[in-house]
Structures are given as structure tokens and as C-alpha cells.
Design a protein around this motif. Structure first.
Motif, PDB file in Angstrom:
ATOM      1  N   GLY A  24       0.527  -1.425  -0.045  1.00 23.81           N
ATOM      2  CA  GLY A  24      -0.109  -0.110  -0.360  1.00 23.81           C
ATOM      3  C   GLY A  24       1.086   0.655  -0.461  1.00 23.81           C
ATOM      4  O   GLY A  24       0.200   2.270  -0.786  1.00 23.81           O
ATOM      5  N   GLU A  25       1.584   0.857   0.956  1.00 25.86           N
ATOM      6  CA  GLU A  25       2.615   2.372   1.285  1.00 25.86           C
ATOM      7  C   GLU A  25       3.216   2.620  -0.652  1.00 25.86           C
ATOM      8  O   GLU A  25       3.370   3.791  -1.220  1.00 25.86           O
ATOM      9  CB  GLU A  25       4.231   2.134   2.107  1.00 25.86           C
ATOM     10  CG  GLU A  25       5.146   2.515   1.832  1.00 25.86           C
ATOM     11  CD  GLU A  25       5.754   2.964   3.064  1.00 25.86           C
ATOM     12  OE1 GLU A  25       5.777   3.549   4.370  1.00 25.86           O
ATOM     13  OE2 GLU A  25       6.785   1.488   2.664  1.00 25.86           O
ATOM     14  N   ALA A  26       3.756   1.334  -1.314  1.00 27.17           N
ATOM     15  CA  ALA A  26       4.333   1.688  -2.065  1.00 27.17           C
ATOM     16  C   ALA A  26       3.616   1.798  -3.756  1.00 27.17           C
ATOM     17  O   ALA A  26       3.349   3.085  -4.362  1.00 27.17           O
ATOM     18  CB  ALA A  26       5.195   0.122  -3.279  1.00 27.17           C
ATOM     19  N   LYS A  27       2.056   1.558  -3.365  1.00 30.72           N
ATOM     20  CA  LYS A  27       0.914   2.021  -4.810  1.00 30.72           C
ATOM     21  C   LYS A  27       1.072   3.664  -4.372  1.00 30.72           C
ATOM     22  O   LYS A  27       0.687   4.558  -5.367  1.00 30.72           O
ATOM     23  CB  LYS A  27       0.345   1.459  -4.043  1.00 30.72           C
ATOM     24  CG  LYS A  27      -1.180   1.640  -4.876  1.00 30.72           C
ATOM     25  CD  LYS A  27      -2.476   0.813  -5.233  1.00 30.72           C
ATOM     26  CE  LYS A  27      -1.879  -0.418  -5.045  1.00 30.72           C
ATOM     27  NZ  LYS A  27      -3.370  -1.523  -5.113  1.00 30.72           N
ATOM     28  N   GLY A  28       0.701   4.405  -3.192  1.00 26.84           N
ATOM     29  CA  GLY A  28       1.074   5.568  -2.614  1.00 26.84           C
ATOM     30  C   GLY A  28       2.000   5.905  -2.849  1.00 26.84           C
ATOM     31  O   GLY A  28       1.697   7.698  -4.195  1.00 26.84           O
ATOM     32  N   TYR A  29       3.010   5.793  -3.136  1.00 20.45           N
ATOM     33  CA  TYR A  29       4.493   5.906  -3.332  1.00 20.45           C
ATOM     34  C   TYR A  29       4.072   6.259  -5.455  1.00 20.45           C
ATOM     35  O   TYR A  29       4.598   7.964  -6.186  1.00 20.45           O
ATOM     36  CB  TYR A  29       5.579   6.256  -3.323  1.00 20.45           C
ATOM     37  CG  TYR A  29       5.890   6.395  -1.632  1.00 20.45           C
ATOM     38  CD1 TYR A  29       6.134   7.669  -1.599  1.00 20.45           C
ATOM     39  CD2 TYR A  29       6.443   5.312  -0.839  1.00 20.45           C
ATOM     40  CE1 TYR A  29       6.518   7.301   0.179  1.00 20.45           C
ATOM     41  CE2 TYR A  29       6.924   5.262   0.376  1.00 20.45           C
ATOM     42  CZ  TYR A  29       6.776   6.377   0.680  1.00 20.45           C
ATOM     43  OH  TYR A  29       7.490   6.708   2.107  1.00 20.45           O
ATOM     44  N   THR A  92       0.030  -3.833  -6.472  1.00 19.24           N
ATOM     45  CA  THR A  92       1.220  -2.829  -6.771  1.00 19.24           C
ATOM     46  C   THR A  92       1.971  -2.862  -7.993  1.00 19.24           C
ATOM     47  O   THR A  92       2.474  -2.071  -8.502  1.00 19.24           O
ATOM     48  CB  THR A  92       1.643  -3.032  -5.129  1.00 19.24           C
ATOM     49  OG1 THR A  92       0.444  -2.819  -3.956  1.00 19.24           O
ATOM     50  CG2 THR A  92       2.669  -2.209  -5.305  1.00 19.24           C
ATOM     51  N   LEU A  93       2.677  -4.058  -7.739  1.00 19.04           N
ATOM     52  CA  LEU A  93       3.693  -4.458  -9.041  1.00 19.04           C
ATOM     53  C   LEU A  93       3.054  -3.413 -10.020  1.00 19.04           C
ATOM     54  O   LEU A  93       3.758  -3.687 -11.246  1.00 19.04           O
ATOM     55  CB  LEU A  93       4.373  -6.089  -8.810  1.00 19.04           C
ATOM     56  CG  LEU A  93       4.724  -6.253  -8.030  1.00 19.04           C
ATOM     57  CD1 LEU A  93       4.991  -7.833  -8.046  1.00 19.04           C
ATOM     58  CD2 LEU A  93       6.395  -5.806  -7.881  1.00 19.04           C
ATOM     59  N   SER A  94       2.226  -4.143 -10.582  1.00 18.85           N
ATOM     60  CA  SER A  94       1.333  -3.400 -12.012  1.00 18.85           C
ATOM     61  C   SER A  94       1.505  -3.011 -12.185  1.00 18.85           C
ATOM     62  O   SER A  94       1.095  -2.187 -13.457  1.00 18.85           O
ATOM     63  CB  SER A  94      -0.098  -5.127 -12.230  1.00 18.85           C
ATOM     64  OG  SER A  94      -0.084  -4.515 -13.429  1.00 18.85           O
ATOM     65  N   GLU A  95       0.681  -2.077 -11.881  1.00 18.13           N
ATOM     66  CA  GLU A  95       0.467  -0.632 -11.137  1.00 18.13           C
ATOM     67  C   GLU A  95       1.978  -0.004 -11.140  1.00 18.13           C
ATOM     68  O   GLU A  95       1.598   1.014 -11.854  1.00 18.13           O
ATOM     69  CB  GLU A  95      -0.365  -0.225  -9.862  1.00 18.13           C
ATOM     70  CG  GLU A  95      -1.868  -0.667 -10.582  1.00 18.13           C
ATOM     71  CD  GLU A  95      -2.482  -0.725  -9.067  1.00 18.13           C
ATOM     72  OE1 GLU A  95      -2.874   0.981  -8.700  1.00 18.13           O
ATOM     73  OE2 GLU A  95      -4.099  -1.014  -9.247  1.00 18.13           O
TER      74      GLU A  95
END
Length: 119
Positions: A24-29, A92-95
Motif C-alpha cells: 500500500g505504501e508503494a502504491k501511494g508513492y 501494486t507491481l502491475s500498477e
């Protein structure tokens, strides 16, 4: 070597929480990087994508810990909550990849806009 199913209720909770949290943190960044690129701040976008990559790495480290333990003989029962955590990471990896490409398109668009405005 005895293989037995390990009661990992607390451990599983930590693992799942960590994977979901870091993902979630990664996606937010990543989304913040996209927003910055839309404003033409490509240095800021690059910095956010670096933070995104660091968070993804942390999620992978947690995932790898579990894989190592299983290879070492611990047997884990696959639960829906673990499937959810893995799904969250994969999304997240895909996004992240899609956003990386969108940032590059924004960079190209920004360059073209600047060239047109300079005329």
C-alpha cells in the motif's frame, strides 16, 4: 527432517500485515509520482518512484522470508488472508509498471508542450 504444519497465526498476521502495508505504501508513492509528473515535476516523480521501489523491496523481503521458511521444512496453510496479501502485492507491481510508463509519456508530453510554447 520432519515436516509439520506450523501454527503461524501470529506470524501469519505479521507477514500479511507487512506485505499489505508495504504494498500500500508503494502504491501511494507511485500515484504521488504520477501526480507530480502531471505537474511537470519529474525530479520529484523520480524520487517518489525510488520510494515506491524501496517499499516493494521490503514487501518482497517479507515474502522471501516465508518462502525460505517453507523451503526449510515449515509447512504453511494457505489462507484467504495470505492470498489477499499476495494479490495486493501483485496489483501494486502491475500498477507500478503502468505508472512508470505513464510518467515517461507525461515527460514526452511536457517536452512537446514546452517546445510549442517556445515558438
Amino acid at each position: 527432517m520432519t515436516t509439520e504444519t506450523v501454527d503461524i497465526s501470529e506470524d501469519l498476521e505479521r507477514i500479511v500485515f507487512s506485505i499489505v502495508s508495504y504494498s500500500g505504501e508503494a502504491k501511494g508513492y507511485a500515484y504521488e509520482a504520477l501526480r507530480l509528473s502531471e505537474d511537470g515535476d519529474f525530479d520529484g516523480a523520480h524520487g517518489m518512484m525510488d520510494k515506491c521501489n524501496q517499499s516493494v523491496l521490503k514487501a518482497h523481503e517479507v515474502q522471501t522470508e516465508m518462502i525460505r521458511r517453507e523451503l526449510g521444512g515449515d509447512k504453511f496453510t494457505v489462507s484467504m488472508i495470505m492470498v489477499h496479501a499476495q494479490d495486493h502485492l501483485m496489483t501494486t507491481l502491475s500498477e507500478r509498471e503502468l505508472i512508470r510508463r505513464m510518467i515517461e509519456q507525461n515527460r514526452r508530453l511536457h517536452t512537446l508542450e514546452q517546445a510549442l510554447l517556445a515558438k
